[in-house]
Design a protein around this motif. Structure first.
Motif, PDB file in Angstrom:
ATOM      1  N   ILE A  45     -13.614  -0.966  10.315  1.00  0.00           N
ATOM      2  CA  ILE A  45     -13.528  -1.088  11.773  1.00  0.00           C
ATOM      3  C   ILE A  45     -12.100  -1.415  12.197  1.00  0.00           C
ATOM      4  O   ILE A  45     -11.552  -0.799  13.116  1.00  0.00           O
ATOM      5  CB  ILE A  45     -14.519  -2.147  12.286  1.00  0.00           C
ATOM      6  CG1 ILE A  45     -15.960  -1.674  12.077  1.00  0.00           C
ATOM      7  CG2 ILE A  45     -14.264  -2.475  13.757  1.00  0.00           C
ATOM      8  CD1 ILE A  45     -17.012  -2.749  12.308  1.00  0.00           C
ATOM      9  N   THR A  46     -11.482  -2.371  11.508  1.00  0.00           N
ATOM     10  CA  THR A  46     -10.108  -2.768  11.830  1.00  0.00           C
ATOM     11  C   THR A  46      -9.149  -1.603  11.622  1.00  0.00           C
ATOM     12  O   THR A  46      -8.274  -1.348  12.458  1.00  0.00           O
ATOM     13  CB  THR A  46      -9.683  -3.965  10.965  1.00  0.00           C
ATOM     14  OG1 THR A  46     -10.598  -5.035  11.195  1.00  0.00           O
ATOM     15  CG2 THR A  46      -8.273  -4.423  11.309  1.00  0.00           C
ATOM     16  N   ASP A  47      -9.319  -0.881  10.524  1.00  0.00           N
ATOM     17  CA  ASP A  47      -8.466   0.269  10.231  1.00  0.00           C
ATOM     18  C   ASP A  47      -8.624   1.349  11.291  1.00  0.00           C
ATOM     19  O   ASP A  47      -7.644   1.929  11.761  1.00  0.00           O
ATOM     20  CB  ASP A  47      -8.791   0.816   8.844  1.00  0.00           C
ATOM     21  CG  ASP A  47      -7.891   1.955   8.441  1.00  0.00           C
ATOM     22  OD1 ASP A  47      -6.660   1.819   8.612  1.00  0.00           O
ATOM     23  OD2 ASP A  47      -8.415   2.983   7.957  1.00  0.00           O
ATOM     24  N   ALA A  48      -9.866   1.633  11.689  1.00  0.00           N
ATOM     25  CA  ALA A  48     -10.113   2.649  12.725  1.00  0.00           C
ATOM     26  C   ALA A  48      -9.499   2.229  14.054  1.00  0.00           C
ATOM     27  O   ALA A  48      -8.947   3.056  14.777  1.00  0.00           O
ATOM     28  CB  ALA A  48     -11.608   2.888  12.882  1.00  0.00           C
ATOM     29  N   ARG A  49      -9.580   0.931  14.380  1.00  0.00           N
ATOM     30  CA  ARG A  49      -8.978   0.428  15.623  1.00  0.00           C
ATOM     31  C   ARG A  49      -7.460   0.648  15.587  1.00  0.00           C
ATOM     32  O   ARG A  49      -6.864   1.111  16.561  1.00  0.00           O
ATOM     33  CB  ARG A  49      -9.305  -1.053  15.806  1.00  0.00           C
ATOM     34  CG  ARG A  49      -8.756  -1.624  17.107  1.00  0.00           C
ATOM     35  CD  ARG A  49      -9.160  -3.067  17.313  1.00  0.00           C
ATOM     36  NE  ARG A  49     -10.586  -3.127  17.666  1.00  0.00           N
ATOM     37  CZ  ARG A  49     -11.512  -3.794  16.977  1.00  0.00           C
ATOM     38  NH1 ARG A  49     -11.184  -4.471  15.897  1.00  0.00           N
ATOM     39  NH2 ARG A  49     -12.765  -3.795  17.378  1.00  0.00           N
ATOM     40  N   ASP A  50      -6.835   0.349  14.452  1.00  0.00           N
ATOM     41  CA  ASP A  50      -5.383   0.512  14.317  1.00  0.00           C
ATOM     42  C   ASP A  50      -4.960   1.970  14.420  1.00  0.00           C
ATOM     43  O   ASP A  50      -3.887   2.266  14.946  1.00  0.00           O
ATOM     44  CB  ASP A  50      -4.906  -0.063  12.981  1.00  0.00           C
ATOM     45  CG  ASP A  50      -5.064  -1.578  12.897  1.00  0.00           C
ATOM     46  OD1 ASP A  50      -5.235  -2.224  13.951  1.00  0.00           O
ATOM     47  OD2 ASP A  50      -5.031  -2.107  11.761  1.00  0.00           O
ATOM     48  N   ARG A  51      -5.805   2.895  13.929  1.00  0.00           N
ATOM     49  CA  ARG A  51      -5.481   4.318  13.957  1.00  0.00           C
ATOM     50  C   ARG A  51      -5.923   5.002  15.244  1.00  0.00           C
ATOM     51  O   ARG A  51      -5.689   6.192  15.428  1.00  0.00           O
ATOM     52  CB  ARG A  51      -6.123   5.033  12.771  1.00  0.00           C
ATOM     53  CG  ARG A  51      -5.563   4.576  11.437  1.00  0.00           C
ATOM     54  CD  ARG A  51      -6.151   5.339  10.282  1.00  0.00           C
ATOM     55  NE  ARG A  51      -7.599   5.461  10.453  1.00  0.00           N
ATOM     56  CZ  ARG A  51      -8.369   6.299   9.779  1.00  0.00           C
ATOM     57  NH1 ARG A  51      -7.845   7.091   8.887  1.00  0.00           N
ATOM     58  NH2 ARG A  51      -9.662   6.344   9.975  1.00  0.00           N
ATOM     59  N   GLY A  52      -6.591   4.271  16.130  1.00  0.00           N
ATOM     60  CA  GLY A  52      -7.056   4.850  17.387  1.00  0.00           C
ATOM     61  C   GLY A  52      -8.306   5.698  17.233  1.00  0.00           C
ATOM     62  O   GLY A  52      -8.565   6.581  18.057  1.00  0.00           O
TER      63      GLY A  52
END
Length: 79
Positions: free
Chosen positions: A32-39
Motif C-alpha cells: 500500500i505504501t509503495d503504491a501510494r508513493d508511485r501514484g
C-alpha cells in the motif's frame, strides 16, 4: 466484461482483478505504501476503515471498506 462491486457504488473489472486480500499483514501494508508513493493507490473507502485491498494486473492497489469475503461473494462463476 463483468464488473465487481467493491463498495459504495465503486466497481472493478473482474478481468483486471488479481487478488483481494486483508490489509493486516506487514507485506500488504508495504504494498500500500509503495503504491501510494508511485501514484498507483486508489482509495475507495470513503473515509471508512480499510477492510480489503484489491490488487489489479496494472499494479494499481485499490482500498475498499468491505471485507474480502463480501467482494468474493460478488464474483459469479464463469460459464
Amino acid at each position: 466484461m463483468q464488473l465487481i462491486n467493491i463498495g459504495y457504488g465503486n466497481m472493478v473489472s473482474s478481468e483486471r482483478l488479481v487478488a483481494v486480500v486483508s490489509p493486516d499483514s506487514a507485506p500488504i501494508k508495504r504494498m500500500i505504501t509503495d503504491a501510494r508513493d508511485r501514484g498507483l493507490l486508489i482509495d475507495a473507502t470513503y473515509g471508512r476503515k480499510t477492510r480489503s485491498v484489491v490488487v489489479t494486473d496494472s499494479d494499481h492497489i485499490i482500498l475498499s471498506a468491505i471485507s474480502p469475503q463480501a467482494i468474493g461473494g460478488h464474483l459469479e462463476p464463469e460459464e
